[in-house]
Scaffold this motif. Structure first.
Motif, PDB file in Angstrom:
ATOM      1  N   LEU A   1       0.924  -1.081  -0.021  1.00  5.01           N
ATOM      2  CA  LEU A   1       0.026   0.035   0.084  1.00  5.01           C
ATOM      3  C   LEU A   1       0.888   1.215  -0.100  1.00  5.01           C
ATOM      4  N   PRO A   2       0.263   2.128  -0.629  1.00  6.56           N
ATOM      5  CA  PRO A   2       1.087   3.670  -0.409  1.00  6.56           C
ATOM      6  C   PRO A   2       1.113   3.795   0.852  1.00  6.56           C
ATOM      7  N   ILE A   3       2.201   4.623   1.310  1.00  8.79           N
ATOM      8  CA  ILE A   3       2.372   4.774   2.783  1.00  8.79           C
ATOM      9  C   ILE A   3       1.189   5.898   3.356  1.00  8.79           C
ATOM     10  N   ASP A   4       0.779   6.576   2.496  1.00 11.00           N
ATOM     11  CA  ASP A   4      -0.573   7.660   3.075  1.00 11.00           C
ATOM     12  C   ASP A   4      -1.648   6.658   3.131  1.00 11.00           C
ATOM     13  N   GLU A   5      -2.045   5.694   2.360  1.00  9.97           N
ATOM     14  CA  GLU A   5      -3.218   4.895   2.482  1.00  9.97           C
ATOM     15  C   GLU A   5      -3.053   3.986   3.819  1.00  9.97           C
ATOM     16  N   ALA A   6      -1.840   3.602   3.861  1.00  8.92           N
ATOM     17  CA  ALA A   6      -1.633   2.675   5.088  1.00  8.92           C
ATOM     18  C   ALA A   6      -1.615   3.309   6.378  1.00  8.92           C
ATOM     19  N   THR A   7      -1.229   4.704   6.183  1.00 10.81           N
ATOM     20  CA  THR A   7      -1.225   5.449   7.496  1.00 10.81           C
ATOM     21  C   THR A   7      -2.689   5.578   7.935  1.00 10.81           C
ATOM     22  N   LEU A   8      -3.553   5.867   6.947  1.00 15.36           N
ATOM     23  CA  LEU A   8      -5.093   5.911   7.256  1.00 15.36           C
ATOM     24  C   LEU A   8      -5.702   4.869   7.932  1.00 15.36           C
ATOM     25  N   LEU A   9      -5.237   3.819   7.223  1.00 17.18           N
ATOM     26  CA  LEU A   9      -5.771   2.697   7.807  1.00 17.18           C
ATOM     27  C   LEU A   9      -5.421   2.372   9.127  1.00 17.18           C
ATOM     28  N   ALA A  10      -4.308   2.510   9.435  1.00 19.39           N
ATOM     29  CA  ALA A  10      -3.599   2.377  10.845  1.00 19.39           C
ATOM     30  C   ALA A  10      -4.302   3.133  11.808  1.00 19.39           C
ATOM     31  N   VAL A  11      -4.720   4.488  11.314  1.00 19.28           N
ATOM     32  CA  VAL A  11      -5.371   5.222  12.300  1.00 19.28           C
ATOM     33  C   VAL A  11      -6.558   4.394  12.510  1.00 19.28           C
ATOM     34  N   THR A  12      -7.313   4.072  11.540  1.00 12.30           N
ATOM     35  CA  THR A  12      -8.902   3.506  11.644  1.00 12.30           C
ATOM     36  C   THR A  12      -8.817   2.351  12.658  1.00 12.30           C
TER      37      THR A  12
ATOM     38  N   ARG B   1     -20.025   7.440   9.750  1.00 11.53           N
ATOM     39  CA  ARG B   1     -19.481   7.922   8.345  1.00 11.53           C
ATOM     40  C   ARG B   1     -19.221   6.620   7.607  1.00 11.53           C
ATOM     41  N   PRO B   2     -20.321   6.121   7.046  1.00 12.75           N
ATOM     42  CA  PRO B   2     -20.056   5.043   5.734  1.00 12.75           C
ATOM     43  C   PRO B   2     -18.940   4.969   4.952  1.00 12.75           C
ATOM     44  N   GLU B   3     -18.777   6.066   4.339  1.00 12.71           N
ATOM     45  CA  GLU B   3     -17.588   6.048   3.505  1.00 12.71           C
ATOM     46  C   GLU B   3     -16.337   6.146   4.061  1.00 12.71           C
ATOM     47  N   SER B   4     -16.148   6.162   5.513  1.00 13.55           N
ATOM     48  CA  SER B   4     -14.985   6.090   6.125  1.00 13.55           C
ATOM     49  C   SER B   4     -14.462   4.842   6.465  1.00 13.55           C
ATOM     50  N   LEU B   5     -15.452   3.768   6.195  1.00  9.23           N
ATOM     51  CA  LEU B   5     -15.119   2.330   6.297  1.00  9.23           C
ATOM     52  C   LEU B   5     -14.691   1.779   4.921  1.00  9.23           C
ATOM     53  N   ALA B   6     -15.258   2.450   3.998  1.00  8.26           N
ATOM     54  CA  ALA B   6     -14.759   1.741   2.710  1.00  8.26           C
ATOM     55  C   ALA B   6     -13.213   1.303   2.448  1.00  8.26           C
ATOM     56  N   SER B   7     -12.586   2.215   2.934  1.00 12.43           N
ATOM     57  CA  SER B   7     -10.973   1.571   2.624  1.00 12.43           C
ATOM     58  C   SER B   7     -10.639   0.561   3.619  1.00 12.43           C
ATOM     59  N   VAL B   8     -11.255   0.485   4.699  1.00 17.69           N
ATOM     60  CA  VAL B   8     -11.034  -0.867   5.660  1.00 17.69           C
ATOM     61  C   VAL B   8     -11.790  -2.009   4.908  1.00 17.69           C
ATOM     62  N   ARG B   9     -13.090  -1.820   4.321  1.00 12.88           N
ATOM     63  CA  ARG B   9     -13.728  -2.976   3.831  1.00 12.88           C
ATOM     64  C   ARG B   9     -12.933  -3.514   2.356  1.00 12.88           C
ATOM     65  N   GLY B  10     -12.175  -2.479   1.769  1.00 16.01           N
ATOM     66  CA  GLY B  10     -11.341  -2.705   0.614  1.00 16.01           C
ATOM     67  C   GLY B  10     -10.226  -3.582   1.223  1.00 16.01           C
TER      68      GLY B  10
END
Length: 123
Positions: free
Chosen positions: A23-34, A101-110
């Protein structure tokens, strides 16, 4: 003449494409926060409670009793969920109403919908 560096894993068919799966680092960082926000059973329960509420929102006045927690504990956990971008808060008079915020969980689902390994016996 420029030389090409060949890493041992580049020649190994088992590891083909391994670096492209990162994963790109920015995407991985957002997932880690979640995931960090969801690393507490109370916050998981709160998020699920909000997601399944009939009105799509829940008043903070009902949450402590429903979950068996105190108001300060609720505030602490809801702020963690809010800071992670998982919920929205709306002040209505004296109380805060929370919404997922359902859209906030889209990256987690993916992320969790990882493809099955084509060759599970590899390595």
């Amino acid at each position: 003449m420029a030389s090409t560096v060949v890493h041992e894993h580049d020649a190994d068919p088992c590891c083909a494409g391994a670096t492209s799966a990162l994963l790109p680092i920015d995407e991985a960082t957002l997932l880690a926060v979640t995931f960090k926000a969801l690393a507490d059973p109370t916050r998981v329960r709160l998020l699920r409670y909000l997601a399944e509420s009939a009105a799509g929102t829940a008043c903070a006045c009902h949450l402590p009793e429903a979950l068996g927690i105190s108001q300060p504990t609720l505030s602490f956990h809801m702020n963690k969920l809010h800071d992670a971008g998982l919920v929205l808060r709306e002040k209505r008079g004296r109380w805060v109403h929370w919404t997922v915020r359902p859209e906030s969980l889209a990256s987690v689902r993916g992320f969790l919908d990882l493809p099955a390994s084509a060759d599970a016996d590899c390595c």
